[in-house]
Write a protein that holds these residues in place. Sequence first.
Motif, PDB file in Angstrom:
ATOM      1  N   ALA A 176     -17.348  12.016 -23.659  1.00  0.00           N
ATOM      2  CA  ALA A 176     -18.487  11.111 -23.799  1.00  0.00           C
ATOM      3  C   ALA A 176     -19.483  11.646 -24.823  1.00  0.00           C
ATOM      4  CB  ALA A 176     -19.175  10.929 -22.444  1.00  0.00           C
ATOM      5  N   SER A 177     -20.146  10.715 -25.502  1.00  0.00           N
ATOM      6  CA  SER A 177     -21.201  11.104 -26.442  1.00  0.00           C
ATOM      7  C   SER A 177     -22.256  11.914 -25.703  1.00  0.00           C
ATOM      8  CB  SER A 177     -21.846   9.859 -27.052  1.00  0.00           C
ATOM      9  OG  SER A 177     -20.895   9.103 -27.754  1.00  0.00           O
ATOM     10  N   GLU A 178     -22.955  12.737 -26.459  1.00  0.00           N
ATOM     11  CA  GLU A 178     -23.983  13.593 -25.870  1.00  0.00           C
ATOM     12  C   GLU A 178     -25.319  13.296 -26.545  1.00  0.00           C
ATOM     13  OE1 GLU A 178     -24.738  18.349 -25.476  1.00  0.00           O
ATOM     14  OE2 GLU A 178     -22.665  17.652 -25.274  1.00  0.00           O
ATOM     15  N   VAL A 179     -26.364  13.164 -25.738  1.00  0.00           N
ATOM     16  CA  VAL A 179     -27.722  12.953 -26.236  1.00  0.00           C
ATOM     17  C   VAL A 179     -28.629  13.947 -25.529  1.00  0.00           C
ATOM     18  CG1 VAL A 179     -29.665  11.337 -26.402  1.00  0.00           C
ATOM     19  CG2 VAL A 179     -27.329  10.510 -26.726  1.00  0.00           C
ATOM     20  N   ASP A 180     -29.313  14.752 -26.310  1.00  0.00           N
ATOM     21  CA  ASP A 180     -30.239  15.757 -25.769  1.00  0.00           C
ATOM     22  C   ASP A 180     -29.591  16.615 -24.687  1.00  0.00           C
ATOM     23  OD1 ASP A 180     -32.279  14.870 -27.472  1.00  0.00           O
ATOM     24  OD2 ASP A 180     -32.980  13.394 -26.002  1.00  0.00           O
ATOM     25  N   GLY A 181     -28.336  16.991 -24.904  1.00  0.00           N
ATOM     26  CA  GLY A 181     -27.640  17.861 -23.969  1.00  0.00           C
ATOM     27  C   GLY A 181     -27.081  17.162 -22.744  1.00  0.00           C
ATOM     28  N   HIS A 182     -27.175  15.844 -22.689  1.00  0.00           N
ATOM     29  CA  HIS A 182     -26.682  15.080 -21.539  1.00  0.00           C
ATOM     30  C   HIS A 182     -25.477  14.239 -21.958  1.00  0.00           C
ATOM     31  CE1 HIS A 182     -30.156  16.161 -19.135  1.00  0.00           C
ATOM     32  NE2 HIS A 182     -30.907  15.870 -20.190  1.00  0.00           N
ATOM     33  N   ARG A 183     -24.395  14.357 -21.229  1.00  0.00           N
ATOM     34  CA  ARG A 183     -23.196  13.559 -21.486  1.00  0.00           C
ATOM     35  C   ARG A 183     -23.420  12.138 -20.993  1.00  0.00           C
ATOM     36  NH1 ARG A 183     -19.261  15.516 -24.831  1.00  0.00           N
ATOM     37  NH2 ARG A 183     -19.246  17.754 -24.634  1.00  0.00           N
ATOM     38  N   LEU A 184     -23.024  11.175 -21.789  1.00  0.00           N
ATOM     39  CA  LEU A 184     -23.192   9.768 -21.440  1.00  0.00           C
ATOM     40  C   LEU A 184     -21.949   9.244 -20.729  1.00  0.00           C
ATOM     41  CD1 LEU A 184     -24.938   8.479 -24.690  1.00  0.00           C
ATOM     42  CD2 LEU A 184     -25.979   9.354 -22.585  1.00  0.00           C
ATOM     43  N   ALA A 185     -21.603   9.902 -19.650  1.00  0.00           N
ATOM     44  CA  ALA A 185     -20.457   9.486 -18.833  1.00  0.00           C
ATOM     45  C   ALA A 185     -20.905   8.358 -17.907  1.00  0.00           C
ATOM     46  CB  ALA A 185     -19.936  10.659 -18.018  1.00  0.00           C
ATOM     47  N   PHE A 186     -20.009   7.406 -17.692  1.00  0.00           N
ATOM     48  CA  PHE A 186     -20.366   6.324 -16.777  1.00  0.00           C
ATOM     49  C   PHE A 186     -19.358   6.199 -15.650  1.00  0.00           C
ATOM     50  CE2 PHE A 186     -18.356   4.187 -20.479  1.00  0.00           C
ATOM     51  CZ  PHE A 186     -17.326   3.474 -19.880  1.00  0.00           C
ATOM     52  N   GLU A 187     -19.847   5.657 -14.549  1.00  0.00           N
ATOM     53  CA  GLU A 187     -19.012   5.457 -13.363  1.00  0.00           C
ATOM     54  C   GLU A 187     -17.959   4.389 -13.657  1.00  0.00           C
ATOM     55  OE1 GLU A 187     -21.264   3.543 -10.184  1.00  0.00           O
ATOM     56  OE2 GLU A 187     -22.556   2.688 -11.715  1.00  0.00           O
ATOM     57  N   GLY A 188     -16.934   4.334 -12.841  1.00  0.00           N
ATOM     58  CA  GLY A 188     -15.916   3.306 -12.994  1.00  0.00           C
ATOM     59  C   GLY A 188     -16.497   1.927 -12.766  1.00  0.00           C
ATOM     60  N   LEU A 189     -16.196   1.018 -13.665  1.00  0.00           N
ATOM     61  CA  LEU A 189     -16.691  -0.357 -13.575  1.00  0.00           C
ATOM     62  C   LEU A 189     -15.527  -1.306 -13.348  1.00  0.00           C
ATOM     63  CD1 LEU A 189     -19.008  -0.279 -16.725  1.00  0.00           C
ATOM     64  CD2 LEU A 189     -19.747  -0.194 -14.336  1.00  0.00           C
ATOM     65  N   ALA A 190     -15.644  -2.187 -12.379  1.00  0.00           N
ATOM     66  CA  ALA A 190     -14.631  -3.225 -12.157  1.00  0.00           C
ATOM     67  C   ALA A 190     -14.965  -4.382 -13.078  1.00  0.00           C
ATOM     68  CB  ALA A 190     -14.637  -3.671 -10.703  1.00  0.00           C
ATOM     69  N   LEU A 191     -14.006  -4.714 -13.979  1.00  0.00           N
ATOM     70  CA  LEU A 191     -14.246  -5.736 -14.987  1.00  0.00           C
ATOM     71  C   LEU A 191     -13.071  -6.706 -15.053  1.00  0.00           C
ATOM     72  CD1 LEU A 191     -15.447  -3.264 -17.742  1.00  0.00           C
ATOM     73  CD2 LEU A 191     -16.895  -4.770 -16.378  1.00  0.00           C
ATOM     74  N   THR A 192     -13.391  -7.959 -15.177  1.00  0.00           N
ATOM     75  CA  THR A 192     -12.366  -8.990 -15.272  1.00  0.00           C
ATOM     76  C   THR A 192     -11.706  -8.934 -16.638  1.00  0.00           C
ATOM     77  OG1 THR A 192     -13.635 -10.410 -13.808  1.00  0.00           O
ATOM     78  CG2 THR A 192     -11.962 -11.473 -15.158  1.00  0.00           C
ATOM     79  N   GLY A 193     -10.415  -9.120 -16.654  1.00  0.00           N
ATOM     80  CA  GLY A 193      -9.703  -9.238 -17.923  1.00  0.00           C
ATOM     81  C   GLY A 193      -9.963 -10.613 -18.512  1.00  0.00           C
ATOM     82  N   ALA A 194     -10.639 -10.658 -19.670  1.00  0.00           N
ATOM     83  CA  ALA A 194     -10.927 -11.950 -20.302  1.00  0.00           C
ATOM     84  C   ALA A 194      -9.670 -12.503 -20.964  1.00  0.00           C
ATOM     85  CB  ALA A 194     -12.052 -11.804 -21.322  1.00  0.00           C
ATOM     86  N   TRP A 195      -8.940 -11.637 -21.679  1.00  0.00           N
ATOM     87  CA  TRP A 195      -7.689 -12.045 -22.312  1.00  0.00           C
ATOM     88  C   TRP A 195      -6.865 -10.797 -22.579  1.00  0.00           C
ATOM     89  CZ3 TRP A 195      -6.945  -9.636 -26.910  1.00  0.00           C
ATOM     90  CH2 TRP A 195      -8.068  -9.270 -27.652  1.00  0.00           C
ATOM     91  N   VAL A 196      -5.599 -11.005 -22.792  1.00  0.00           N
ATOM     92  CA  VAL A 196      -4.717  -9.912 -23.200  1.00  0.00           C
ATOM     93  C   VAL A 196      -3.827 -10.396 -24.338  1.00  0.00           C
ATOM     94  CG1 VAL A 196      -4.654  -8.772 -20.936  1.00  0.00           C
ATOM     95  CG2 VAL A 196      -2.901 -10.444 -21.511  1.00  0.00           C
TER      96      VAL A 196
END
Length: 186
Positions: A71-91
């Motif tokens: 993950a990108s880092e800003v001011d020494g903090h990793r920009l990690a995010f929790e798992g997100l449930a997302l609908t598949g719009a298209w494949v």
Amino acid sequence: DREAVSDGERATRREKMFQLFRRLDEELIATVHEVIRLTPNIVEVIIKAPLAARNFLPGQFYRLQNFERLASEVDGHRLAFEGLALTGAWVDKEKGLLSLVMLEMGASSRLCAYLKVGEPVVVMGPTGAPTEIPEAQTVLLLGGGLGNAVLFSIAKAMREKRNKVLYFSAYKSAGDVFKRSEVEEA
């Protein structure tokens, strides 16, 4: 006793093993293909994940998460995010691409806009019960705001089964409208 294996046979086995590993990597390692801002608060992330894309059925969803160590880092903090449930719009099953559309509501969904092209991500799924697709019927689809994203794949599947599709989409404001041509096509 172990059967004697020549150096040539050992090299052939090793090459076959590496071919298998490369194929598994291509099928299973998900990477960011594109990040598109659709509205001031809606982002589409297109992921290259061939196996996940091929197994998708309209109405299913995925879980998306980035790797903390990448993950990108800003001011020494990793920009990690929790798992997100997302609908598949298209494949696109041939290209191995899947589209995930999210409304930026919290920190994790906002961080999706900062994913980089080529960045490996965790994609789990597809999961959930797919939408039932009747055949040769008249079908009414109703979508509101972000809910229109899920209807892209559903409408396509409905048309493929010779259904007549009536589609109503609603938005809070004109600034919330995204992928208008896809909605009209659906």
